[in-house]
Write an enzyme that holds these catalytic residues in place. Sequence first.
Site, mmCIF file in Angstrom:
data_model
loop_
_atom_site.group_PDB
_atom_site.id
_atom_site.type_symbol
_atom_site.label_atom_id
_atom_site.label_comp_id
_atom_site.label_asym_id
_atom_site.label_seq_id
_atom_site.Cartn_x
_atom_site.Cartn_y
_atom_site.Cartn_z
ATOM 1 N N SER A 115 -24.059 21.067 -12.408
ATOM 2 C CA SER A 115 -24.768 19.659 -12.842
ATOM 3 C C SER A 115 -23.567 19.445 -14.044
ATOM 4 O O SER A 115 -22.837 19.368 -14.143
ATOM 5 C CB SER A 115 -26.006 19.920 -12.706
ATOM 6 N N GLU A 210 -21.545 15.006 -6.406
ATOM 7 C CA GLU A 210 -22.754 14.817 -6.346
ATOM 8 C C GLU A 210 -23.443 14.573 -7.848
ATOM 9 O O GLU A 210 -22.631 15.037 -8.552
ATOM 10 C CB GLU A 210 -23.568 16.707 -5.773
ATOM 11 N N HIS A 275 -28.796 18.210 -6.356
ATOM 12 C CA HIS A 275 -30.115 18.833 -7.591
ATOM 13 C C HIS A 275 -30.925 19.214 -6.530
ATOM 14 O O HIS A 275 -32.122 18.679 -6.909
ATOM 15 C CB HIS A 275 -30.526 17.672 -8.182
#
Length: 302
Positions: A115, A210, A275
């Site tokens: 992330s 992502e 996630h």
Amino acid sequence: MTDVRVPRRLVTGDRVAVVAPAGPVRVERLEAGTRYLEQWGLEVEVMPSVLAGHERLSFLAADDKARAEDLRNAWLDSRFAAVFCARGGYGVQRMLEYVDFDELAAAPKWFVGFSDITALHEPLNARGLVTVHGPMAAAVEQLAEESGRQRLHELLFEPDNVTDLLAPVGARMLVDGIAEGPLRGGNLALLAASVGTPTYAPPSGIVVMEDVSEDAYRVDRLLTQLLRSGWFASVTGLVIGDFSGADDSGLVSAVVRDRLEPLGLPMVEGAAIGHEHLNLAVPLGLPVRLDATAGTLTPFFS
């Protein structure tokens, strides 16, 4: 081409450090997550700023300099064989000016996170260091998922056992073909946000992407930014992971195809990277081979 450096594999009894380069960490989640690491026979030490809090900005784990100092101290301490991030969330970019990436890359050790942690992976990978995009120390739901936990363990302890980075879920072909090169990428928003900054490192090789809570039009904006900046000039293949919490997953997929298929690069989507509870760890910076037709991603550790 920069030489690739793979940190030594972990063994039972190794000591690892936990840092918080981004958002604040809840004690109960950190304790629950680190128990999984301890079950692997690791000794876990939490660095001072992880639970410190920020005096004014509640979305940060601690002051920027304190978070950067924790990262440096953990990394350069020979007692630690690996550095795990506690969580993502916003904040890493604020501390990058306080990080000497040449200094860190010169002392290879496993670094784990995803992330917002993409902002740290990028410059480390650009210097040839292999890092792990995968579940973090307080990511309880991801560490509780057996397949994801097993993948993370294998990458760190027994990397030769990992022969397909997309297994067991696989991926769907969008553009057929075969591509090779170092695996790069991570969080789409952070990749786009790094363009034009001092740590900007345009990738060469295969890129994984992502994101979370980015609606379709925002994914379009982020991809368009990368396209217009020439970011894909040396990219050879694309692996599209999870885009969790979007307004319309079908529309996000349509945006990805609309923006990226014209590049003509081998591309797959639906990789279990991101996630969701199942987050398959992958080694960023490592040479890999993408067979989009077969939906496989083969790592080359030697």
